[in-house]
Design a protein around this motif. Structure first.
Motif, short mmCIF file in Angstrom:
data_model
loop_
_atom_site.label_atom_id
_atom_site.label_comp_id
_atom_site.label_asym_id
_atom_site.label_seq_id
_atom_site.Cartn_x
_atom_site.Cartn_y
_atom_site.Cartn_z
N GLU A 133 -9.14 3.31 -2.59
CA GLU A 133 -10.40 4.24 -3.06
C GLU A 133 -11.36 4.10 -1.79
O GLU A 133 -12.07 5.18 -1.60
CB GLU A 133 -10.78 3.75 -4.35
CG GLU A 133 -12.02 4.64 -4.77
CD GLU A 133 -12.53 4.07 -6.21
OE1 GLU A 133 -13.43 4.58 -6.75
OE2 GLU A 133 -12.14 3.26 -6.81
N GLN A 134 -11.88 2.96 -1.49
CA GLN A 134 -13.08 2.94 -0.56
C GLN A 134 -12.49 3.55 0.82
O GLN A 134 -13.43 4.03 1.58
CB GLN A 134 -13.00 1.48 -0.23
CG GLN A 134 -13.83 0.73 -1.28
CD GLN A 134 -13.87 -0.79 -1.16
OE1 GLN A 134 -13.36 -1.40 -0.63
NE2 GLN A 134 -14.98 -1.39 -1.90
N ARG A 135 -11.29 3.53 1.08
CA ARG A 135 -10.86 4.22 2.40
C ARG A 135 -10.39 5.88 2.15
O ARG A 135 -10.20 6.54 2.99
CB ARG A 135 -9.47 3.71 2.80
CG ARG A 135 -9.70 2.20 3.22
CD ARG A 135 -8.40 1.38 3.81
NE ARG A 135 -7.66 2.21 4.39
CZ ARG A 135 -6.22 2.16 4.38
NH1 ARG A 135 -5.73 1.15 3.40
NH2 ARG A 135 -5.28 2.77 5.17
N GLY A 136 -10.71 6.40 0.92
CA GLY A 136 -10.58 7.66 0.54
C GLY A 136 -9.53 8.31 0.70
O GLY A 136 -9.26 9.63 0.86
N ASP B 141 -8.58 10.15 -5.30
CA ASP B 141 -9.49 10.55 -5.98
C ASP B 141 -9.46 10.00 -7.39
O ASP B 141 -8.38 9.49 -7.83
CB ASP B 141 -9.50 12.28 -6.40
CG ASP B 141 -9.43 12.97 -5.10
OD1 ASP B 141 -10.26 12.52 -4.01
OD2 ASP B 141 -8.79 13.80 -4.69
N TYR C 191 -6.13 7.24 -11.09
CA TYR C 191 -6.07 7.44 -9.42
C TYR C 191 -4.81 8.64 -8.95
O TYR C 191 -3.83 8.71 -9.57
CB TYR C 191 -5.49 6.18 -8.77
CG TYR C 191 -6.62 5.35 -8.91
CD1 TYR C 191 -7.68 4.90 -7.84
CD2 TYR C 191 -6.49 4.38 -10.16
CE1 TYR C 191 -8.30 3.78 -8.08
CE2 TYR C 191 -7.23 3.06 -10.16
CZ TYR C 191 -8.25 2.94 -9.40
OH TYR C 191 -9.16 2.02 -9.44
N LYS D 88 -9.81 4.05 -15.01
CA LYS D 88 -9.94 4.75 -13.68
C LYS D 88 -8.47 5.40 -13.47
O LYS D 88 -7.53 4.42 -13.31
CB LYS D 88 -10.45 3.86 -12.78
CG LYS D 88 -11.88 3.54 -12.95
CD LYS D 88 -12.26 2.34 -11.79
CE LYS D 88 -12.79 3.12 -10.64
NZ LYS D 88 -13.28 2.16 -9.66
N GLU E 140 0.74 -1.29 0.06
CA GLU E 140 0.03 -0.13 0.00
C GLU E 140 0.70 1.33 0.04
O GLU E 140 0.61 2.11 -0.84
CB GLU E 140 -0.89 0.18 1.10
CG GLU E 140 -1.79 1.27 1.26
CD GLU E 140 -2.63 1.25 2.35
OE1 GLU E 140 -2.71 2.06 3.14
OE2 GLU E 140 -3.44 0.55 2.56
N VAL F 202 -8.87 -0.71 -5.27
CA VAL F 202 -10.09 -0.66 -4.68
C VAL F 202 -10.27 -0.36 -3.28
O VAL F 202 -10.96 0.56 -2.88
CB VAL F 202 -10.80 -2.00 -4.86
CG1 VAL F 202 -12.10 -1.98 -4.39
CG2 VAL F 202 -11.06 -2.19 -6.48
N ARG F 203 -9.14 -0.96 -2.65
CA ARG F 203 -9.24 -0.63 -1.05
C ARG F 203 -8.88 0.78 -0.57
O ARG F 203 -9.63 1.36 -0.06
CB ARG F 203 -8.15 -1.65 -0.42
CG ARG F 203 -8.82 -3.07 -0.25
CD ARG F 203 -8.06 -4.01 0.67
NE ARG F 203 -6.77 -3.88 0.45
CZ ARG F 203 -6.12 -4.98 -0.38
NH1 ARG F 203 -6.54 -5.60 -1.16
NH2 ARG F 203 -4.93 -4.91 -0.65
#
Length: 109
Positions: free
Chosen positions: A56-59, A62, A77, A75, A14, A53-54
């Motif tokens: 993005e889900q955690r904010g 963008d 990022y 997409k 990450e 995806v993770r």
């Protein structure tokens, strides 16, 4: 890459992806290709997409859909403020761990 290397990489992937996105916005395949060029040859594209995806889900990023010459829109990022904060936290943790590991490695030398 051996099993131990792969397991260690999973723990920091990450932070690695956030560091890549700190340089410039990118889409999944671009990130994977860039990591492979930097010597992370064993990273599966699916692993990067699941991680995106993770985060993005955690904010932490963008996302903008941009047209693609082939297939559906991509997409792209972009690291946002929350992502930059998380990356700064990652580098701080990395520095502390690296320092402690180096101390363990050199103890008794």
């Amino acid at each position: 890459m051996g099993k131990q290397d792969t397991e260690m990489l999973k723990g920091v992937l990450e932070g690695i992806v956030l560091a890549v996105l700190a340089r410039r916005p990118a889409y999944g395949y671009e990130i994977t290709a860039g990591l492979r060029e930097r010597g992370f040859a064993d990273i599966a594209e699916g692993t990067i997409y699941a991680l995106l995806v993770r985060i993005e889900q955690r904010g932490l990023v963008d996302v903008e859909k941009v047209p693609s010459e082939k297939g559906p829109p991509r997409k792209v990022y972009t690291l946002n403020t929350a992502g930059r904060d998380k990356l700064a936290e990652f580098w701080t943790t990395w520095s502390v761990l690296a320092e402690r590991l180096e101390q363990l490695r050199t103890e008794g030398d």
